[in-house]
Motif scaffolding. Structure first.
Motif, PDB file in Angstrom:
ATOM      1  N   TRP A   1       0.576  -1.382   0.253  1.00 52.01           N
ATOM      2  CA  TRP A   1       0.339  -0.119  -0.048  1.00 52.01           C
ATOM      3  C   TRP A   1       1.200   1.658   0.023  1.00 52.01           C
ATOM      4  CZ3 TRP A   1      -0.329  -3.935   3.595  1.00 52.01           C
ATOM      5  CH2 TRP A   1       0.309  -3.556   4.828  1.00 52.01           C
ATOM      6  N   THR A   2       1.945   1.143   0.347  1.00 51.06           N
ATOM      7  CA  THR A   2       2.949   2.257   0.218  1.00 51.06           C
ATOM      8  C   THR A   2       4.384   2.058  -1.052  1.00 51.06           C
ATOM      9  OG1 THR A   2       4.841   1.286   1.604  1.00 51.06           O
ATOM     10  CG2 THR A   2       2.990   3.390   2.994  1.00 51.06           C
TER      11      THR A   2
ATOM     12  N   SER B   1      -5.106  -5.103  -3.786  1.00 51.64           N
ATOM     13  CA  SER B   1      -4.215  -5.658  -2.552  1.00 51.64           C
ATOM     14  C   SER B   1      -4.265  -6.208  -2.411  1.00 51.64           C
ATOM     15  CB  SER B   1      -4.896  -4.543  -1.311  1.00 51.64           C
ATOM     16  OG  SER B   1      -6.165  -5.100  -1.344  1.00 51.64           O
TER      17      SER B   1
ATOM     18  N   GLN C   1      -1.972   3.486  -3.907  1.00 56.76           N
ATOM     19  CA  GLN C   1      -2.881   2.366  -3.129  1.00 56.76           C
ATOM     20  C   GLN C   1      -2.972   1.363  -3.513  1.00 56.76           C
ATOM     21  OE1 GLN C   1      -4.517   4.309   0.046  1.00 56.76           O
ATOM     22  NE2 GLN C   1      -3.723   2.785   1.121  1.00 56.76           N
TER      23      GLN C   1
END
Length: 178
Positions: free
Chosen positions: A16-17, A108, A163
């Motif tokens: 997510w980064t 994700s 993200q």
């Protein structure tokens, strides 16, 4: 003896980064299908290091989906997702000759799609994919086997969101048909 992929850095940033292009490349298959011209030379599998030099590359495998890809054949395809009130893609990969683009939404968590995968997540992902396709007015016939390679210098690649998306987040952002 087959060459092994270099081990990933255990100190790497969480997904997510991580930058979207890096995350896209990190999730590619070790021997993806690729091509510079599928109509004349077909698709072939190469080691990842070589495949990254091809215009088109396979982002997902037959057993797992790590991103949803859409083919939008309009001159302003790389930016008109915003006018259509669609969520920002992680990456747009634009053809400089005509403005047509592939829009890439990174997930994700990969979704298993093999014969032994749980069916509910696959159906949920398919509903989200169709909702996005409709909202983007993307090509209905695009199979998504290969995508414009966002790491190739021929295309104009733009990152819009760092993200990756969860399926639940995407479901909240598109109209589902069920």
């Amino acid at each position: 003896m087959a060459a092994k992929r270099a081990p990933r850095d255990s100190g790497a940033a969480p997904p997510w980064t991580q930058q979207p292009l890096d995350l896209f490349c990190d999730r590619l298959p070790t021997r993806p299908y690729c091509s510079d011209s599928p109509s004349t030379e077909g698709l072939y599998r190469l080691p990842l290091a070589d495949a990254l030099h091809r215009l088109l590359i396979q982002p997902n495998t037959a057993k797992r989906v790590v991103c949803l890809c859409f083919d939008v054949d309009r001159e302003q395809a790389a930016i008109d997702w915003n006018d259509r009130n669609c969520p920002a893609p992680n990456l747009t990969v634009k053809n400089p000759a005509n403005g047509h683009a592939h829009l890439i939404y990174l997930l994700s968590a990969p979704v298993a799609v093999s014969d032994v995968a749980r069916i509910k997540p696959v159906i949920f992902m398919a509903a989200i994919q169709e909702g996005l396709r409709r909202a983007l007015e993307a090509d209905r016939g695009y199979a998504g086997v290969v995508v414009k390679n966002p790491a190739h210098k021929h295309w104009i690649t733009k990152a819009w969101r760092d993200q990756a998306y969860s399926l639940e987040e995407l479901a909240d952002l598109v109209e589902l048909l069920f």
